[in-house]
Scaffold this active site. Structure first.
Site, mmCIF file in Angstrom:
data_model
loop_
_atom_site.group_PDB
_atom_site.id
_atom_site.type_symbol
_atom_site.label_atom_id
_atom_site.label_comp_id
_atom_site.label_asym_id
_atom_site.label_seq_id
_atom_site.Cartn_x
_atom_site.Cartn_y
_atom_site.Cartn_z
ATOM 1 N N LYS A 78 0.539 -1.129 0.097
ATOM 2 C CA LYS A 78 -0.150 0.249 0.166
ATOM 3 C C LYS A 78 0.930 1.193 0.390
ATOM 4 O O LYS A 78 1.811 0.506 0.204
ATOM 5 C CB LYS A 78 -1.119 -0.143 1.153
ATOM 6 C CG LYS A 78 -1.986 0.671 1.303
ATOM 7 C CD LYS A 78 -3.363 0.582 2.485
ATOM 8 C CE LYS A 78 -3.789 1.541 2.642
ATOM 9 N NZ LYS A 78 -5.014 1.200 3.848
ATOM 10 N N SER A 154 -9.288 1.089 1.732
ATOM 11 C CA SER A 154 -8.053 2.344 1.438
ATOM 12 C C SER A 154 -7.214 1.723 0.326
ATOM 13 O O SER A 154 -6.668 2.262 0.370
ATOM 14 C CB SER A 154 -7.759 3.478 2.505
ATOM 15 O OG SER A 154 -7.338 2.714 4.180
ATOM 16 N N SER A 178 -10.408 -0.642 5.888
ATOM 17 C CA SER A 178 -10.014 -0.369 4.843
ATOM 18 C C SER A 178 -9.441 -1.778 4.244
ATOM 19 O O SER A 178 -8.468 -1.554 3.191
ATOM 20 C CB SER A 178 -9.059 0.413 5.158
ATOM 21 O OG SER A 178 -9.731 1.632 5.469
#
Length: 459
Positions: A78, A154, A178
């Site tokens: 990420k 996210s 997320s």
């Protein structure tokens, strides 16, 4: 096709000589170049560095060097993780020039296990969206199952990349869902580990770090993968204390409670008035639970004694506010009496779940009330999720991810099947605190009945 191998399969192929790390990485980079323009999942890619690392991994095998469980396997992380010499922006143009000089602990440990980090995946601005992934710096990420729809947030870029075969493993973060929401929307596996299991150093916005505190208990780091077994491997190589604490005790993943699906005692709640699931989600989950029952799983319906899901959702919202107050100096802070009362409520919920797991091994519930929905650029308060039953509030999505996050329980988002319109539906497997492998093992065994990961069409 090599693009959709699991990490376990890819690592075994490299160790066994079926494919070299350089060949695998070269093929992956070519696939990213071919497929990612339609998705915008991988936003920072390092081809030359990755191929050099792959060649070094192959040379190490030839020398007979000791290797780790991820040796030579290319993967992504990420965008919010620090990678030495590469920008970390959190999707914010203000931070476009920030280049850390040290890897995050998770990145260090993945590399020590042999993984090759080939790039970073997209996030919403400041990771502040659990339902979509878009920012002014890198743009929007699209779902490989339907590019008109969101991959979630996210960790949306990571989930989309995995589903499309643009990496063999991903590492993300989960505060209000997320990891789990993107995994559910994209049809992959995602683990929210027991709170505090994976070190968070090197995963924070650029700038001075917040002072040390236990107030970060809601936010955790965890892996996404194309099999439950890969979650176990990733957790084993990244979890455990660091710094001075690393010398005080050795972390080990406790074994699962059972090795056979039919031995599991499973709690089930598939719907609730606080966030009623759509017909298409409910149908898939109901069929999945029925199939598990036929396979011999011992099912018990209903919430644990002592758990009021609506009350816990309110308590969770309060604690999320405390989390941001800690990480954003100057934010409004609730009166001390409210803080104490809500902390008591959080610990009461943890105690109730602990009692529940004395008789139940895992708890099943939806990841989200809906499948992946169309992109929506409106402000949060104006967003409405369209469903066949009518429009729904955007923040209704958080209800189902609350119940593992508040007490700090491990939860696996696992594929449960496809809706009538061909979109993935995710199921949460919530496990006892510190018994992450019980949830992982159940999710892996359930794949034999439910089918597990399926690549998106034409990807």
């Amino acid at each position: 096709m090599t693009s959709h191998l699991t990490v376990t399969e890819a690592a075994a192929g490299i160790r066994g000589g079926g494919i070299t790390s350089h060949e695998l990485t070269e093929r992956l980079l070519a696939r990213i170049e071919e497929v990612d323009p339609a998705l915008n999942a991988v936003v920072d890619l390092w081809p030359e560095e990755s191929l050099r690392a792959a060649a070094e991994a192959d040379a190490a095998l030839l020398r007979g060097d000791e290797t780790g469980p991820l040796h030579g396997v290319p993967m992504t992380v990420k965008e919010g993780f620090n990678v030495a010499g590469r920008v970390t922006t959190w999707g914010n143009p203000v931070f476009a020039g920030f280049v850390p000089d040290r890897d995050a602990t998770v990145v260090e440990r993945l590399r020590a296990a042999g993984a090759i980090i080939v790039g970073k995946t997209n996030v919403p601005a400041m990771l502040a969206d659990f339902g979509q992934t878009a920012n002014d710096l890198y743009g929007r990420t699209r779902n490989p199952w339907d590019t008109a729809r969101t991959p979630g947030g996210s960790t949306g870029g990571g989930a989309a990349a995995l589903a499309a075969g643009l990496g063999y493993l991903e590492y993300g973060s989960d505060l209000v869902g997320s990891i789990r929401i993107p995994a559910g929307f994209c049809g992959v596996y995602g683990l929210r580990p027991t709170a505090g299991t994976v070190p968070t150093r090197g995963f924070q916005p650029p700038g001075p770090s917040a002072p040390p505190s236990e107030a970060g208990h809601l936010s955790v780091l965890g892996p996404l993968a194309r099999s439950a077994a890969d979650l176990r491997t990733a957790l084993r190589v990244t979890a455990g204390p660091e710094g001075e604490a690393a010398g005080a005790y050795r972390w080990e993943l406790p074994p699962p409670r059972h090795a056979r699906l039919a031995d599991f005692r499973v709690g089930v709640v598939l719907d609730h008035p606080g966030a009623p699931v759509t017909h298409e989600v409910g149908a898939v989950l109901s069929d999945a639970v029925d199939a598990l029952g036929v396979a011999g799983v011992k099912l018990r319906e209903g919430w644990p004694d002592g758990i009021d899901p609506d009350r816990e959702a309110e308590t969770f919202g309060f604690h999320v506010g405390l989390f941001f107050a800690h990480h954003q100096p100057g934010a409004d802070v609730a009166p001390i009496g409210d803080v104490v009362a809500q902390e008591h409520a959080r610990m009461a919920a943890r105690a109730a779940w602990t009692r529940y797991f004395e008789e139940i091994d895992v708890f099943l519930c939806p990841v989200n009330f809906t499948t992946a929905f169309p992109h929506d650029d409106r402000p949060f308060a104006e967003r409405v999720i369209p469903t066949a039953e009518g429009g729904r509030r955007y923040d209704d999505q958080v209800f189902w991810t609350t119940h593992a996050a508040l007490p700090g329980l491990p939860a696996v988002a696992a594929p449960a099947g496809l809706s009538q319109d061909g979109l993935p539906v995710g199921m949460q497997v919530v496990g006892p605190r510190f018994e992450d492998d019980t949830a992982i093992t159940f999710a892996g065994l359930a794949a034999d009945v439910l089918g597990g990961f399926t690549p998106p069409p034409a990807r």
